[in-house]
Scaffold this motif. Structure first.
Motif, PDB file in Angstrom:
ATOM      1  N   LEU A  31       0.827  -1.209   0.000  1.00  0.00           N
ATOM      2  CA  LEU A  31       0.000   0.000   0.000  1.00  0.00           C
ATOM      3  C   LEU A  31       0.863   1.261   0.000  1.00  0.00           C
ATOM      4  O   LEU A  31       0.559   2.234  -0.696  1.00  0.00           O
ATOM      5  N   PHE A  53      -6.155   4.316  -5.159  1.00  0.00           N
ATOM      6  CA  PHE A  53      -6.606   3.142  -4.422  1.00  0.00           C
ATOM      7  C   PHE A  53      -5.956   3.085  -3.042  1.00  0.00           C
ATOM      8  O   PHE A  53      -6.617   2.842  -2.034  1.00  0.00           O
ATOM      9  N   TYR A  73      -8.030   3.376   0.381  1.00  0.00           N
ATOM     10  CA  TYR A  73      -8.016   2.221   1.302  1.00  0.00           C
ATOM     11  C   TYR A  73      -7.618   2.660   2.703  1.00  0.00           C
ATOM     12  O   TYR A  73      -8.294   2.339   3.687  1.00  0.00           O
ATOM     13  N   VAL A 109     -10.331   2.468   5.708  1.00  0.00           N
ATOM     14  CA  VAL A 109     -10.184   1.344   6.645  1.00  0.00           C
ATOM     15  C   VAL A 109      -9.791   1.804   8.039  1.00  0.00           C
ATOM     16  O   VAL A 109     -10.319   1.304   9.038  1.00  0.00           O
ATOM     17  N   ALA A 164      -3.307  -0.612   7.221  1.00  0.00           N
ATOM     18  CA  ALA A 164      -3.474   0.817   6.955  1.00  0.00           C
ATOM     19  C   ALA A 164      -2.515   1.644   7.810  1.00  0.00           C
ATOM     20  O   ALA A 164      -1.937   2.633   7.350  1.00  0.00           O
TER      21      ALA A 164
END
Length: 221
Positions: A35, A49, A53, A57, A104
């Protein structure tokens, strides 16, 4: 004084907690790193994205995510993650939920480390013909990881405590056993003290060791 512990598998419950922590930590590190790579990458779709995310999240309560893995993925979509026993299914679903949530925070910690790497190093790597992936994996990430061991230790400690949420879907970890013991025994303060001590034994050495490692490998600037 501690006769109320007889008949309960205290070590087994904490072993499940340790397994949840280790598996979730490994998965979160992998997914969180990907990520972070997306968030600093040159492709707008991937950056979007990664940003979406992380922002979505980390603002959803972990309990909601864990319950979704059980009620949504398993009971509604019949996703069992290759397991056939109820306990194993819930354990794997709990690991999946913890990975989805914790990654995250891992992403943001790693991204902050990436921002500490001098821009000139990435530019020099690109100047000699390295691709973005090569620059990220060979030049940037090794330095970024060295600078964020402390923040990652905090994430790991938070993850250890967050494993208690897995009790919501019946995973037999420490919090579920604590709930059962409180219901059966008239020793609320002693039971709470025992489990609090158990979590201190798990988290305190982790913080001290990783804090020491972070100081040893920190990039001198």
């Amino acid at each position: 004084m501690f006769d109320f512990l007889e008949g309960y598998d205290l070590l087994g419950a904490f072993w499940v907690t340790v397994q949840l922590t280790l598996l979730s930590a490994a998965g979160s590190l992998v997914w969180g790193t990907l990520l972070a790579g997306m968030r600093v990458g040159p492709v707008p779709l991937m950056r979007g994205f990664g940003t979406a995310y992380v922002n979505v999240v980390r603002n959803i309560p972990l309990t909601v995510i864990i319950l979704f893995t059980s009620l949504g993925l398993n009971q509604t979509l019949n996703i069992s993650l290759g397991a056939d026993k109820f306990d194993t299914i819930n354990f794997r679903l709990a690991v999946l939920g913890l990975i989805a949530y914790t990654s995250a925070f891992v992403c943001e910690a790693i991204r902050s480390g990436i921002n500490t790497v001098p821009v000139g190093q990435a530019e020099a790597a690109r100047a000699i013909g390295l691709s973005f992936t090569q620059v990220l994996t060979l030049v940037v990430l090794p330095q970024a990881f060295r600078s964020v061991i402390g923040p990652l230790a905090n994430v790991l400690i938070a993850l250890t405590k967050n494993t208690t949420v897995a009790a919501a879907i019946g995973v037999a970890e420490a919090a579920l056993l604590m709930k059962k013991m409180i219901e059966n025994e008239a020793q609320l303060l002693l039971i709470s003290a025992v489990f609090a001590f158990g979590f201190v034994c798990l988290t305190l050495p982790t913080g001290l060791i990783l804090g020491w490692v972070g100081k040893k490998v920190a990039v001198k600037r």
